[in-house]
Design an enzyme around this catalytic site. Structure first.
Site, PDB file in Angstrom:
ATOM      1  N   ASP A 230       0.825  -1.202   0.000  1.00 55.61           N
ATOM      2  CA  ASP A 230       0.000   0.000   0.000  1.00 55.61           C
ATOM      3  C   ASP A 230       0.870   1.268   0.000  1.00 55.61           C
ATOM      4  O   ASP A 230       2.101   1.174   0.017  1.00 55.61           O
ATOM      5  CB  ASP A 230      -0.916  -0.037   1.245  1.00 55.61           C
ATOM      6  CG  ASP A 230      -2.242   0.662   1.005  1.00 55.61           C
ATOM      7  OD1 ASP A 230      -2.312   1.531   0.122  1.00 55.61           O
ATOM      8  OD2 ASP A 230      -3.217   0.347   1.728  1.00 55.61           O
TER       9      ASP A 230
ATOM     10  N   GLU B 257       0.081  -0.438  -5.125  1.00 54.46           N
ATOM     11  CA  GLU B 257      -0.955   0.603  -5.132  1.00 54.46           C
ATOM     12  C   GLU B 257      -0.391   1.931  -5.629  1.00 54.46           C
ATOM     13  O   GLU B 257      -0.986   2.985  -5.436  1.00 54.46           O
ATOM     14  CB  GLU B 257      -1.570   0.752  -3.728  1.00 54.46           C
ATOM     15  CG  GLU B 257      -2.133  -0.550  -3.233  1.00 54.46           C
ATOM     16  CD  GLU B 257      -3.390  -0.404  -2.397  1.00 54.46           C
ATOM     17  OE1 GLU B 257      -4.012   0.671  -2.413  1.00 54.46           O
ATOM     18  OE2 GLU B 257      -3.751  -1.399  -1.740  1.00 54.46           O
TER      19      GLU B 257
ATOM     20  N   ASP C 125     -10.441   2.481  -2.958  1.00 55.61           N
ATOM     21  CA  ASP C 125     -11.052   1.224  -2.516  1.00 55.61           C
ATOM     22  C   ASP C 125     -12.493   1.074  -2.993  1.00 55.61           C
ATOM     23  O   ASP C 125     -13.272   2.027  -2.971  1.00 55.61           O
ATOM     24  CB  ASP C 125     -11.093   1.167  -0.984  1.00 55.61           C
ATOM     25  CG  ASP C 125      -9.739   0.843  -0.388  1.00 55.61           C
ATOM     26  OD1 ASP C 125      -8.744   0.789  -1.146  1.00 55.61           O
ATOM     27  OD2 ASP C 125      -9.677   0.656   0.837  1.00 55.61           O
TER      28      ASP C 125
END
Ligand SMILES: *[C@@H]1O[C@H](CO)[C@@H](O)[C@H](O)[C@H]1NC(C)=O
Ligand SMILES: *[C@@H]1O[C@H](CO)[C@@H](O)[C@H](O)[C@H]1NC(C)=O
Ligand SMILES: *[C@@H]1O[C@H](CO)[C@@H](O)[C@H](O)[C@H]1NC(C)=O
Length: 416
Positions: free
Chosen positions: A156, A188, A216
């Site tokens: 992430d 990401e 998301d």
């Protein structure tokens, strides 16, 4: 002569993908995040908290429910698994209450069932949930994950500067490679850059096996529709970077959760197949309905998703609430086609479309198969018309294959 052709072919091919032998088709599996989030309360909610019990239970369901056999292979933990502090040597430690046997034992357990094991970290100083991030520990963490037997790393980007990501993600990819263990690298990176800069998709494809382009997903039709809209806009031409070894990731499947109607579940699954998207379910396989389960196990839709040509589908036609998407698949000259009705109320939309409008130009015609139930939808020529009825927020999805055998009786589908 041979060499000449090789060079010529290379000139037409995609940017090289990350060379770790993984994700030659879109990865399939299960991931904690959308359904189980950052639930760390194992004392009061032992069945649903992020801990080894949840992962073990879901791993068993993946095998017993037929998901592994259908191709779902990775069982993945998202955020909120570590202790708040690293150990004295700077290594990550799983929360000892929730993972009492440690990650290596859990990975072994998952592997013994024939599954692969995925974990989560963050390029920044902290994860999005506030746990220790990998910044300044990239190599240590890569080595830890390899020692544990991790097969997939979701990386992430919270608590970091998007401008550092080109160098940072490349460094992590290199450290993963140096461990000698093939670890699928899920990034990401473009998601965090897309607001303020243009992501370097050539570099992303060389570095990652899959990459999140936007925020998301959540368990609602609005979110699924919003995601489809962003894929349709294709702002950075990112669809053209999908291919064996690396895929655009529109985020998890919420099929089997609470927010989608049966038609909307079919829409998400059909569209993710068209997108050549990773199929990572985030649901509770212990209590999923049989309708949702059968959809997730539909071999014809999975076959479209996993098509070895690896070309991402794109939006072909948009007319009011109707979108027509197509995706070239094997054998050569075949397509998967989805007609989506974004309209929310009233009755089904009825449309009539000619073969040539769908890009079907071979005069011999095409055989059409409904992928949901495997039934024949007859044949279509470039000038023939196809009449369809599409439920609100629903789809019609079919494959079209060149009709090679001209001696077959010609039937025009639903001739008016
Ligand atoms: C590391 O990279 C090299 C060169 O790109 C590749 O041949 C090798 O398979 C990679 N190894 C792993 C474990 O990813
Ligand atoms: C879910 O996604 C939609 C569309 O992106 C957004 O409008 C909504 O606020 C999100 N809901 C939650 C609970 O985050
Ligand atoms: C998108 O990328 C492909 C492949 O690199 C290229 O052929 C095409 O022209 C690009 N399209 C746009 C609109 O930039």
């Amino acid at each position: 002569m041979m060499l000449f052709w090789l060079i010529l072919l290379a000139g037409f091919s995609l940017t090289a993908s990350l060379d770790n032998g993984l994700a030659l088709t879109p990865p399939m599996g299960w991931l904690t995040w959308e359904r189980f989030g950052c639930n760390t309360d194992c004392e009061h909610d032992p069945k649903n908290c992020i801990g080894e019990n949840l992962i073990k239970a879901m791993a068993h369901e993946m095998v017993d429910g037929g998901y592994l056999e259908a191709g779902y292979q990775y069982v993945c933990i998202d955020d909120c698994w570590p202790s708040k502090e690293r150990d004295s040597e700077g290594r990550l430690v799983p929360d000892p209450k929730r993972f009492p046997n440690g990650m290596k034992a859990l990975a072994n357990y998952v592997h013994a069932l024939g599954l692969k094991f995925g974990i989560y970290e963050d390029f920044g100083t902290k994860t999005c949930g506030g746990y220790p991030g990998s910044e300044f520990y990239l190599q240590t963490d890569a080595n830890t994950f390899a020692e544990w037997g991790v097969d997939l790393l979701k990386f992430d980007g919270c608590h970091s500067n998007p401008k550092d990501m080109d160098a940072g993600y490349e460094a992590m990819s290199l450290y993963l490679n140096k461990t000698g263990r093939p670890i699928l690298f899920s990034c990401e990176w473009p998601l965090y850059q897309s607001g303020s800069m243009t992501p370097d998709y050539d570099a992303i494809r060389r570095t990652c096996n899959m990459w999140r382009d936007y925020g998301d997903i959540n368990d609602s039709w609005d979110s699924v529709l919003n995601t489809i809209g962003i894929v349709a806009a294709n702002k950075f031409n990112q669809s053209s970077y999908a291919g064996p070894g690396g895929w655009n990731d529109p985020d998890m499947l919420v099929v089997g959760d609470f927010g989608l109607s049966p038609d909307q579940e079919k829409t998400q699954f059909a569209m993710w197949a068209m997108f050549a998207a990773p199929l990572l379910m985030s649901n509770d396989l212990r209590s999923i309905s049989s309708v949702s389960r059968e959809l997730l196990l539909n071999t014809r839709i999975i076959a479209v998703n996993q098509d070895k040509l690896g070309v991402q589908g794109t939006l072909l036609i948009e007319l009011s609430n109707i979108q027509i998407w197509n995706r070239p698949i094997l054998p050569k000259g075949s397509y998967a086609i989805v007609v989506l009705n974004r309209g929310e109320g009233g009755s089904a939309a009825r449309i009539s479309v000619k073969g040539q409008q769908l890009g079907l130009n071979d005069p011999k015609g095409y055989a059409l198969v409904n992928v949901f139930d495997g039934s024949s939808m007859g044949y279509l020529t470039p000038t023939g018309s196809l009449e369809l009825s599409i439920n609100p927020t629903g789809v019609v999805m079919f494959t079209v294959t060149l009709k090679q055998d001209t001696t077959l009786h010609f039937v025009r589908y639903n001739k008016t």
